[in-house]
Design an enzyme around this catalytic site. Structure first.
Site, PDB file in Angstrom:
ATOM      1  N   THR A  70     -23.554  21.538  61.180  1.00  0.00           N
ATOM      2  CA  THR A  70     -22.809  22.038  62.220  1.00  0.00           C
ATOM      3  C   THR A  70     -23.347  23.352  62.712  1.00  0.00           C
ATOM      4  O   THR A  70     -23.328  23.336  63.898  1.00  0.00           O
ATOM      5  CB  THR A  70     -21.503  22.323  61.640  1.00  0.00           C
ATOM      6  OG1 THR A  70     -20.934  21.110  61.040  1.00  0.00           O
ATOM      7  CG2 THR A  70     -20.662  22.856  62.341  1.00  0.00           C
ATOM      8  N   CYS A 320      -2.620   8.258  61.284  1.00  0.00           N
ATOM      9  CA  CYS A 320      -1.725   8.117  60.068  1.00  0.00           C
ATOM     10  C   CYS A 320      -2.118   8.885  58.780  1.00  0.00           C
ATOM     11  O   CYS A 320      -1.574   9.119  57.947  1.00  0.00           O
ATOM     12  CB  CYS A 320      -1.465   6.530  59.829  1.00  0.00           C
ATOM     13  SG  CYS A 320      -0.696   5.768  61.178  1.00  0.00           S
TER      14      CYS A 320
END
Length: 461
Positions: A70, A320
């Site tokens: 990152t 979900c």
């Protein structure tokens, strides 16, 4: 317990473990110092850089080690944009880039820059000609991943790189998912990767910047890693990362072919064993170890928990399972089913027996979750006189809106409509996907006076 989430983090490779332990004794000193211990540490750092550069396909002085993949992306994007600020402030990215690229784009936009997202098709790949058309005047940088981290689709990097070269726009390639499986695609200007994706230790990233690319490191100046990654190098981890990259690349051809066969088995058998499943991602141009599929009428969080109970560690892009209550940006950009999404990414050494046991367990797990949610076994066929119905699913999360739609679609005659009211972001993907899977017509959406969105489905079969 089979671990099937190598795309998140691969288990530590034996070579990485050996190199890490050995370098703890030899590589603890400051490699910038001239005394004996420092010189020894410097030799280890130089050797690791040469090994990593060979695997990437660049010169050692073009590559630096960062504290993570990152950080490599953030440093690469910011440095390239700053280096070309006189050219323009436009950043072009694909809509399915890793979140680190998209977050870097958000920071650029917040500072006054412009970000253009290139859409993808249902396979998850960009159209190279569409990408090329966005490389207009004022474009400072383009970003395209080598392969997608959620669905495994390989991107047409070589074609896009040629377009970038013609437009004189540098191309940053996020190769985190693919570097352990083979050479980086040709034509990149900047490249990033992350060691824990190929079996190296966490906390090591790579940033390579070709000579001639205008690059201005951002943040306070530092004398280490060419000023592009400040701070004391984690030398034992760097040595282990480089050693494991060389090792996995030596094994990649044989192990990749073996895992591709296992993934092919999963891709073929899951739709046969489990009804109402969509396998997503390109079936051919893909990573060898990764497959993603989505199950209608299934709560993704419950599905992952039940698979974990059966001994299988998998991942999901379903809303979900998300604290944000929205599907993954990758599935959303592809326009595919998001509910009940399962990503299986096999680490090296996965056995055929583990895959067969997964295939044996999955149908019962999905059926159990569907039964608890009250999902329909089949769509009713006898219509009632009413020509339209409204289903109020406001406040209900996926997969409930789709389950309620499926239960009543047979209650309207052919040509009749069902309007589903939902404020769940996943419905925008899952209701059209359900229509395509069940042969019904998705008639569109509009804001609902009751709140949320009204999704209209017309019964045609």
């Amino acid at each position: 317990m089979p671990y099937f989430d190598a795309a998140s983090a691969a288990p530590l490779h034996p070579v990485a473990r050996q190199a890490l332990l050995a370098s703890l004794d030899e590589g603890w000193a400051d490699p910038a110092r001239l005394y004996r211990e420092g010189r020894r540490a410097r030799l280890l750092l130089d050797a690791a850089r040469e090994a990593a550069a060979e695997a990437v396909g660049c010169r050692p002085d073009e590559l630096v080690f960062t504290p993570s993949g990152t950080r490599a992306v953030h440093a690469g994007v910011a440095g390239a944009l700053a280096g070309r600020r006189r050219v323009g402030n436009r950043l072009v990215v694909s809509a399915v880039e890793h979140s680190s690229v998209l977050h870097a784009g958000e920071a650029h936009a917040a500072a006054g820059g412009t970000v253009t997202e290139v859409p993808v098709g249902r396979s998850g790949a960009v159209d190279a000609s569409v990408f090329a058309a966005e490389l207009g005047s004022g474009t400072a940088l383009a970003c395209l991943q080598s392969a997608n981290h959620e669905v495994g689709t390989e991107q047409p990097v070589a074609e896009v790189a040629e377009a970038c070269r013609a437009a004189e726009v540098p191309l940053l390639v996020d190769a985190a998912q693919s570097l352990g499986w083979g050479p980086a695609p040709a034509g990149w200007s900047l490249l990033t990767a992350s060691a824990h994706k190929w079996g190296g230790p966490a906390g090591v990233g790579l940033l390579a910047v070709r000579k001639g690319v205008r690059f201005a490191p951002q943040g306070p100046a530092d004398e280490r890693e060419s000023g592009r990654a400040p701070g004391f190098e984690n030398l034992p981890a760097i040595v282990a990362a480089a050693a494991s990259l060389r090792a996995v690349r030596a094994e990649a051809a044989a192990e990749g072919a073996r895992l591709r066969t296992l993934v092919d088995r999963i891709r073929a058998r899951v739709p046969e064993l489990v009804p109402d499943v969509e396998v997503v991602g390109d079936p051919v141009r893909r990573l060898p170890h990764l497959v993603t599929f989505s199950c209608l009428y299934v709560d993704g969080e419950t599905l992952l928990s039940e698979l974990d109970r059966e001994g299988f560690s998998v991942s999901s892009g379903s809303s979900c399972t998300s604290s944000t209550l929205t599907p993954s940006h990758v599935l959303r950009a592809m326009g595919v089913l998001s509910e009940g999404n399962v990503r299986v990414s096999l680490p090296g050494g996965t056995s055929a027996e583990d895959v067969d046991r997964f295939l044996a367990v999955l149908p019962g797990v999905v059926a159990g979750v569907r039964e608890r949610l009250g999902a329909p076994v089949s769509v009713p066929s006898a219509p009632a006189p009413s020509g339209s119905l409204v289903v109020d699913s406001l406040g209900k999360r996926c997969p409930i809106p789709v389950i309620e739609l499926a239960k009543v679609i047979g209650d309207v005659p052919l040509g009749g409509t069902v309007t589903v009211l939902s404020d769940d972001e996943a419905a925008r993907l899952d209701i059209p996907a359900w229509c395509e899977m069940r042969g019904q017509e998705y008639a569109g959406e509009s804001p609902s006076a009751a709140g949320g969105v009204a999704y209209v489905v017309r019964r045609v079969s």
